[in-house]
Motif scaffolding. Sequence first.
Motif, PDB file in Angstrom:
ATOM      1  N   GLY A 104       0.800  -1.217   0.000  1.00 10.61           N
ATOM      2  CA  GLY A 104       0.000   0.000   0.000  1.00 10.61           C
ATOM      3  C   GLY A 104       0.834   1.270   0.000  1.00 10.61           C
ATOM      4  O   GLY A 104       0.312   2.381  -0.038  1.00 10.61           O
ATOM      5  N   ARG A 105       2.157   1.117   0.046  1.00  8.24           N
ATOM      6  CA  ARG A 105       3.040   2.292   0.060  1.00  8.24           C
ATOM      7  C   ARG A 105       3.217   2.858  -1.341  1.00  8.24           C
ATOM      8  O   ARG A 105       3.326   2.103  -2.311  1.00  8.24           O
ATOM      9  N   PRO A 106       3.277   4.182  -1.447  1.00  8.00           N
ATOM     10  CA  PRO A 106       3.526   4.783  -2.755  1.00  8.00           C
ATOM     11  C   PRO A 106       4.988   4.617  -3.160  1.00  8.00           C
ATOM     12  O   PRO A 106       5.880   4.577  -2.313  1.00  8.00           O
ATOM     13  N   ALA A 107       5.213   4.503  -4.439  1.00  4.53           N
ATOM     14  CA  ALA A 107       6.575   4.424  -4.965  1.00  4.53           C
ATOM     15  C   ALA A 107       7.108   5.839  -5.159  1.00  4.53           C
ATOM     16  O   ALA A 107       6.346   6.807  -5.196  1.00  4.53           O
ATOM     17  N   ALA A 108       8.405   5.949  -5.269  1.00  3.69           N
ATOM     18  CA  ALA A 108       9.009   7.266  -5.514  1.00  3.69           C
ATOM     19  C   ALA A 108       8.490   7.820  -6.845  1.00  3.69           C
ATOM     20  O   ALA A 108       8.215   7.067  -7.774  1.00  3.69           O
ATOM     21  N   PRO A 109       8.351   9.132  -6.953  1.00  5.59           N
ATOM     22  CA  PRO A 109       7.800   9.726  -8.176  1.00  5.59           C
ATOM     23  C   PRO A 109       8.806   9.733  -9.323  1.00  5.59           C
ATOM     24  O   PRO A 109      10.010   9.603  -9.115  1.00  5.59           O
ATOM     25  N   ASN A 110       8.289   9.882 -10.535  1.00  5.78           N
ATOM     26  CA  ASN A 110       9.124  10.110 -11.706  1.00  5.78           C
ATOM     27  C   ASN A 110       9.417  11.599 -11.775  1.00  5.78           C
ATOM     28  O   ASN A 110       8.561  12.425 -11.467  1.00  5.78           O
ATOM     29  N   GLY A 111      10.617  11.936 -12.198  1.00  5.67           N
ATOM     30  CA  GLY A 111      10.903  13.350 -12.335  1.00  5.67           C
ATOM     31  C   GLY A 111      12.306  13.611 -12.802  1.00  5.67           C
ATOM     32  O   GLY A 111      13.138  12.712 -12.919  1.00  5.67           O
ATOM     33  N   SER A 112      12.545  14.871 -13.108  1.00  7.11           N
ATOM     34  CA  SER A 112      13.884  15.301 -13.507  1.00  7.11           C
ATOM     35  C   SER A 112      14.085  16.743 -13.062  1.00  7.11           C
ATOM     36  O   SER A 112      13.131  17.502 -12.913  1.00  7.11           O
ATOM     37  N   SER A 113      15.329  17.073 -12.830  1.00  6.39           N
ATOM     38  CA  SER A 113      15.665  18.455 -12.505  1.00  6.39           C
ATOM     39  C   SER A 113      17.030  18.766 -13.098  1.00  6.39           C
ATOM     40  O   SER A 113      17.847  17.873 -13.316  1.00  6.39           O
ATOM     41  N   ASP A 114      17.243  20.016 -13.371  1.00 10.89           N
ATOM     42  CA  ASP A 114      18.509  20.503 -13.915  1.00 10.89           C
ATOM     43  C   ASP A 114      18.693  21.896 -13.355  1.00 10.89           C
ATOM     44  O   ASP A 114      17.788  22.726 -13.450  1.00 10.89           O
ATOM     45  N   GLN A 115      19.824  22.141 -12.733  1.00 17.47           N
ATOM     46  CA  GLN A 115      20.117  23.492 -12.259  1.00 17.47           C
ATOM     47  C   GLN A 115      21.574  23.787 -12.534  1.00 17.47           C
ATOM     48  O   GLN A 115      22.424  22.910 -12.441  1.00 17.47           O
ATOM     49  N   PHE A 116      21.822  25.019 -12.929  1.00 15.37           N
ATOM     50  CA  PHE A 116      23.205  25.406 -13.196  1.00 15.37           C
ATOM     51  C   PHE A 116      23.418  26.864 -12.854  1.00 15.37           C
ATOM     52  O   PHE A 116      22.463  27.647 -12.769  1.00 15.37           O
ATOM     53  N   GLN A 117      24.689  27.203 -12.631  1.00 17.11           N
ATOM     54  CA  GLN A 117      25.107  28.575 -12.360  1.00 17.11           C
ATOM     55  C   GLN A 117      26.130  28.953 -13.416  1.00 17.11           C
ATOM     56  O   GLN A 117      27.073  28.190 -13.674  1.00 17.11           O
ATOM     57  N   LEU A 118      25.944  30.135 -14.000  1.00 18.14           N
ATOM     58  CA  LEU A 118      26.867  30.656 -15.001  1.00 18.14           C
ATOM     59  C   LEU A 118      27.562  31.891 -14.444  1.00 18.14           C
ATOM     60  O   LEU A 118      26.902  32.836 -14.021  1.00 18.14           O
ATOM     61  N   ALA A 119      28.881  31.870 -14.439  1.00 16.32           N
ATOM     62  CA  ALA A 119      29.667  33.012 -13.969  1.00 16.32           C
ATOM     63  C   ALA A 119      30.033  33.897 -15.155  1.00 16.32           C
ATOM     64  O   ALA A 119      30.073  33.444 -16.302  1.00 16.32           O
ATOM     65  N   SER A 120      30.330  35.135 -14.890  1.00 18.99           N
ATOM     66  CA  SER A 120      30.658  36.095 -15.950  1.00 18.99           C
ATOM     67  C   SER A 120      31.883  35.678 -16.754  1.00 18.99           C
ATOM     68  O   SER A 120      31.980  35.975 -17.945  1.00 18.99           O
ATOM     69  N   ASN A 121      32.813  34.940 -16.143  1.00 20.60           N
ATOM     70  CA  ASN A 121      34.040  34.532 -16.838  1.00 20.60           C
ATOM     71  C   ASN A 121      33.882  33.260 -17.661  1.00 20.60           C
ATOM     72  O   ASN A 121      34.842  32.760 -18.226  1.00 20.60           O
ATOM     73  N   GLY A 122      32.659  32.685 -17.713  1.00 20.62           N
ATOM     74  CA  GLY A 122      32.410  31.484 -18.509  1.00 20.62           C
ATOM     75  C   GLY A 122      32.441  30.189 -17.721  1.00 20.62           C
ATOM     76  O   GLY A 122      32.144  29.131 -18.272  1.00 20.62           O
TER      77      GLY A 122
END
Length: 174
Positions: free
Chosen positions: A60-78
């Motif tokens: 009766g327990r739920p399974a972990a959800p489906n999903g995706s994430s993407d995060q990034f940081q861009l600095a001024s110097n590339g």
Amino acid sequence: MSKATRFFAASAFGLSLSASLVFYPSTSQAGNNAGVPTELQGEWRYGRISSIQYQDSYTGRPAAPNGSSDQFQLASNGNYQRRRLIQITTYNCSSNLYIEEKGKVKVEAGLMTFQPSDSVSQGQICNSGRTYSSRNSAKPETYQWSIQTNDHGQQVLVLETTDGQGKAHYGRPQ
């Protein structure tokens, strides 16, 4: 075909974008290999979780959800840092892949290329205890980019694969 023409042609063929304003890199920024345009600098996030949830019929327990994430940081110097997670669950089988990378980003002529110099990939296959781990396996990725304003007045970064098969809208953290 110009970028504006491609944008309007794509819209005419039934692609819907929730944006009212599109910004493209200026000519002065297009050849700037050393830095990142000001409007791209900082943190960007994308995430999606499935609305379908599975439940184990025995426990009766739920399974972990489906999903995706993407995060990034861009600095001024590339320089950039990027973290991605993909999780797929079907009934009692849950698999995931986590990728963390850093390197240089190259922005020119409406294209953004992530060029990783260091990466770690880790994953698990179907709750089996079988795990996957790899160093420096991330490959360069190139996207077409634009900054748009969504229906809520927020700026979003749209990254589209160069083959046109994938598109994601990234927002700023709140």
